[in-house]
Design a protein around this motif. Structure first.
Motif, PDB file in Angstrom:
ATOM      1  N   GLU A 279      40.199  44.236  32.483  1.00 20.90           N
ATOM      2  CA  GLU A 279      38.904  44.123  33.163  1.00 20.90           C
ATOM      3  C   GLU A 279      38.051  45.342  32.848  1.00 20.90           C
ATOM      4  N   LEU A 280      36.812  45.035  32.501  1.00 20.63           N
ATOM      5  CA  LEU A 280      35.910  46.063  31.965  1.00 20.63           C
ATOM      6  C   LEU A 280      34.763  46.329  32.929  1.00 20.63           C
ATOM      7  N   SER A 281      34.424  47.607  33.104  1.00 19.51           N
ATOM      8  CA  SER A 281      33.195  47.950  33.805  1.00 19.51           C
ATOM      9  C   SER A 281      32.336  48.734  32.821  1.00 19.51           C
ATOM     10  N   ALA A 282      31.154  48.200  32.503  1.00 21.92           N
ATOM     11  CA  ALA A 282      30.309  48.842  31.485  1.00 21.92           C
ATOM     12  C   ALA A 282      28.847  48.724  31.872  1.00 21.92           C
ATOM     13  N   GLU A 283      28.058  49.658  31.327  1.00 18.45           N
ATOM     14  CA  GLU A 283      26.599  49.559  31.481  1.00 18.45           C
ATOM     15  C   GLU A 283      26.007  49.730  30.108  1.00 18.45           C
ATOM     16  N   GLY A 284      25.335  48.700  29.623  1.00 18.80           N
ATOM     17  CA  GLY A 284      24.761  48.761  28.270  1.00 18.80           C
ATOM     18  C   GLY A 284      25.848  49.049  27.256  1.00 18.80           C
ATOM     19  N   ARG A 285      25.660  50.127  26.482  1.00 21.57           N
ATOM     20  CA  ARG A 285      26.636  50.448  25.437  1.00 21.57           C
ATOM     21  C   ARG A 285      27.706  51.420  25.925  1.00 21.57           C
ATOM     22  N   HIS A 286      27.725  51.662  27.235  1.00 26.22           N
ATOM     23  CA  HIS A 286      28.644  52.670  27.780  1.00 26.22           C
ATOM     24  C   HIS A 286      29.729  52.011  28.636  1.00 26.22           C
ATOM     25  N   ILE A 287      30.973  52.384  28.363  1.00 28.76           N
ATOM     26  CA  ILE A 287      32.076  51.898  29.200  1.00 28.76           C
ATOM     27  C   ILE A 287      32.289  52.874  30.351  1.00 28.76           C
ATOM     28  N   ASN A 288      32.227  52.354  31.584  1.00 29.77           N
ATOM     29  CA  ASN A 288      32.590  53.209  32.724  1.00 29.77           C
ATOM     30  C   ASN A 288      34.105  53.376  32.770  1.00 29.77           C
ATOM     31  N   HIS A 289      34.775  52.232  32.763  1.00 29.91           N
ATOM     32  CA  HIS A 289      36.235  52.265  32.714  1.00 29.91           C
ATOM     33  C   HIS A 289      36.770  50.889  32.325  1.00 29.91           C
ATOM     34  N   VAL A 290      38.006  50.888  31.878  1.00 29.82           N
ATOM     35  CA  VAL A 290      38.722  49.629  31.636  1.00 29.82           C
ATOM     36  C   VAL A 290      39.977  49.689  32.498  1.00 29.82           C
ATOM     37  N   VAL A 291      40.275  48.595  33.180  1.00 32.47           N
ATOM     38  CA  VAL A 291      41.557  48.499  33.891  1.00 32.47           C
ATOM     39  C   VAL A 291      42.402  47.455  33.162  1.00 32.47           C
TER      40      VAL A 291
ATOM     41  N   THR B  15      47.146  45.405  42.116  1.00 34.11           N
ATOM     42  CA  THR B  15      47.035  46.773  41.574  1.00 34.11           C
ATOM     43  C   THR B  15      45.753  46.914  40.751  1.00 34.11           C
ATOM     44  N   ASN B  16      45.266  45.813  40.150  1.00 28.83           N
ATOM     45  CA  ASN B  16      44.007  45.914  39.389  1.00 28.83           C
ATOM     46  C   ASN B  16      42.837  46.265  40.305  1.00 28.83           C
ATOM     47  N   ASP B  17      42.836  45.698  41.508  1.00 22.44           N
ATOM     48  CA  ASP B  17      41.743  45.992  42.439  1.00 22.44           C
ATOM     49  C   ASP B  17      41.782  47.459  42.857  1.00 22.44           C
ATOM     50  N   ILE B  18      42.992  47.963  43.143  1.00 20.42           N
ATOM     51  CA  ILE B  18      43.111  49.368  43.565  1.00 20.42           C
ATOM     52  C   ILE B  18      42.708  50.280  42.408  1.00 20.42           C
ATOM     53  N   ALA B  19      43.170  49.939  41.200  1.00 23.37           N
ATOM     54  CA  ALA B  19      42.855  50.785  40.044  1.00 23.37           C
ATOM     55  C   ALA B  19      41.338  50.820  39.810  1.00 23.37           C
ATOM     56  N   ALA B  20      40.680  49.665  39.961  1.00 24.13           N
ATOM     57  CA  ALA B  20      39.222  49.611  39.750  1.00 24.13           C
ATOM     58  C   ALA B  20      38.513  50.478  40.784  1.00 24.13           C
ATOM     59  N   GLN B  21      38.996  50.410  42.021  1.00 21.68           N
ATOM     60  CA  GLN B  21      38.389  51.216  43.081  1.00 21.68           C
ATOM     61  C   GLN B  21      38.594  52.712  42.802  1.00 21.68           C
TER      62      GLN B  21
ATOM     63  N   GLY C 177      59.898  42.767  39.841  1.00 22.20           N
ATOM     64  CA  GLY C 177      58.981  42.791  38.699  1.00 22.20           C
ATOM     65  C   GLY C 177      58.351  44.158  38.518  1.00 22.20           C
ATOM     66  N   ILE C 178      57.557  44.266  37.452  1.00 14.93           N
ATOM     67  CA  ILE C 178      56.705  45.448  37.287  1.00 14.93           C
ATOM     68  C   ILE C 178      55.264  44.963  37.392  1.00 14.93           C
ATOM     69  N   TYR C 179      54.515  45.592  38.296  1.00 16.05           N
ATOM     70  CA  TYR C 179      53.091  45.308  38.432  1.00 16.05           C
ATOM     71  C   TYR C 179      52.391  46.644  38.268  1.00 16.05           C
ATOM     72  N   VAL C 180      51.719  46.814  37.161  1.00 15.61           N
ATOM     73  CA  VAL C 180      51.115  48.114  36.879  1.00 15.61           C
ATOM     74  C   VAL C 180      49.715  47.921  36.316  1.00 15.61           C
ATOM     75  N   SER C 181      48.798  48.783  36.753  1.00 12.26           N
ATOM     76  CA  SER C 181      47.439  48.771  36.204  1.00 12.26           C
ATOM     77  C   SER C 181      47.115  50.159  35.698  1.00 12.26           C
ATOM     78  N   MET C 182      46.503  50.197  34.511  1.00 11.84           N
ATOM     79  CA  MET C 182      46.169  51.488  33.888  1.00 11.84           C
ATOM     80  C   MET C 182      44.650  51.647  33.860  1.00 11.84           C
ATOM     81  N   VAL C 183      44.195  52.838  34.186  1.00 14.57           N
ATOM     82  CA  VAL C 183      42.757  53.128  34.111  1.00 14.57           C
ATOM     83  C   VAL C 183      42.507  53.895  32.816  1.00 14.57           C
ATOM     84  N   LEU C 184      41.654  53.322  31.958  1.00 11.11           N
ATOM     85  CA  LEU C 184      41.313  53.996  30.697  1.00 11.11           C
ATOM     86  C   LEU C 184      39.801  54.211  30.663  1.00 11.11           C
TER      87      LEU C 184
END
Ligand code: BTN
Length: 336
Positions: free
Chosen positions: A201-213, A100-106, A141-148
């Motif tokens: 898992e974080l996606s960022a550029e410089g001081r800017h966060i694109n998203h966190v999963v 689910t983390n891969d799907i959420a990142a996509q 189980g519960i397998y959940v990914s949140m996009v922030l």
């Protein structure tokens, strides 16, 4: 089974919302058809669709009766009764995915909104921290990914794992009061065994966060023999500790509510707002522990978790603040 068309899906959602308000009471198909501007046959087809998803409905010629929902993380079930303001208002619920983390990142790359969640009944390549696998069997189980999409700087993102651990601990405490521990940095333990893990898992550029999963795996209803041999001595489930089956939808809704609250607290106050709970839930404070980070191992007494989420180790009367690592308890240093 061919994919149902969108209009039929929408009608099924509407019919479900209507009939579940009066469980065990027959509702006239003609009345439903009139209400939703559909034909009687379309309502019957919508009922069949719901039955194929696992809803227990009695479908007679002229009436429909609602009995119960499936034990399944369907989007409609997660939404029904969800009390959050923004978290989980956009849901992608899958039966089987790799992770689910891969799907959420996509989805995040493609612009899905802040607060989107991705769930699955099963993961075939569930990922844990440090390149490990996360055992993700179907239906238990519960397998959940949140996009922030936080507006703060990337260096504040790792603490979100601790924020999530507090939200999880509060949620699991509802079923196993007084028994939940957080093993720093963010494993959840019941009876000393792991019941939940967090992968941020974080996606960022410089001081800017694109998203966190933030991916969360919870062992909910697994039985004693269902964990693979190699992790059986390390893992447990809520069901084994609470001694009854847990409704996964209810637990997920509870968690999303706590998560939203704790996330907002973090935005306002940083980790200082969480520190008392982090200390109270900690499985390590007072113990002599070894912390491994890469090839380095430090041994000392765990004396505190500070407002930045660092584990404070006392080593030779000096205090060291550690930001990450794998912890092993060496011995108890609590007074007898
Ligand atoms: C760990 O303790 O090592 C972290 C485990 C995180 C597992 C969850 S399950 C949902 C999400 N999808 C993944 O592939 N991993 C996380």
């Amino acid at each position: 089974m061919p994919a149902p068309d969108i209009l039929l899906e929408k009608l099924a959602d509407d019919v479900l919302l209507r009939i579940r308000k009066r469980p065990e009471q027959p509702v006239s198909i003609a009345t439903l058809a009139h209400r939703f501007g559909a034909s009687d046959d379309a309502v019957r087809a919508a009922a069949d669709l719901l039955i194929s998803y696992g809803y227990r409905l009695k479908r007679k010629r002229d009436t429909l009766t609602y009995h119960s929902a499936p034990d399944c993380l369907l989007a409609a079930e997660i939404t029904y009764g969800l009390k959050t303001k923004w978290l989980g208002h956009h849901i992608a619920a899958y039966n089987m995915v790799k992770s689910t983390n891969d799907i959420a990142a996509q989805m995040a790359e493609e612009g899905t909104p802040h607060g989107t969640i991705v769930t699955a009944e099963q993961q075939t390549k569930g990922r844990g921290r440090l390149g490990r696998d996360w055992f993700s069997p179907p239906g238990t189980g519960i397998y959940v990914s949140m996009v922030l999409r936080p507006k703060f700087r990337p260096d504040r993102a790792p603490a979100l794992s601790i924020v999530t651990a507090v939200a999880l601990a509060d949620s699991v405490s509802n079923y196993c009061p007084g028994q939940v521990k957080i093993k720093w940095p963010n494993d959840l333990l019941l009876s000393g065994k792991k019941t939940s893990g967090i992968l941020t898992e974080l996606s960022a550029e410089g001081r800017h966060i694109n998203h966190v999963v933030i991916g969360v795996g919870i062992n909910v209803n697994q039985g004693s023999g269902s964990f693979p041999e190699e992790i059986r001595h390390l893992a447990t489930s809520l069901r084994r500790v609470a001694r009854h089956k847990i409704n996964r939808v209810e637990l997920l809704q509870l968690f999303l509510g706590h998560m939203e609250k704790e996330y907002e607290r973090y935005l306002k106050k940083g980790l200082s707002g969480h520190a008392p709970k982090v200390r109270r839930y900690s499985s390590l404070l007072g113990y002599t522990v070894s912390v491994r980070s890469g090839k380095n191992v430090i041994t000392g007494q765990a004396v505190d978790i500070d407002d930045h989420g660092h584990l404070i180790l006392e080593v030779d009367q000096r205090r060291l603040a550690l930001s990450a690592g794998e912890v092993t308890v060496v011995k108890s240093a609590r007074p007898a």
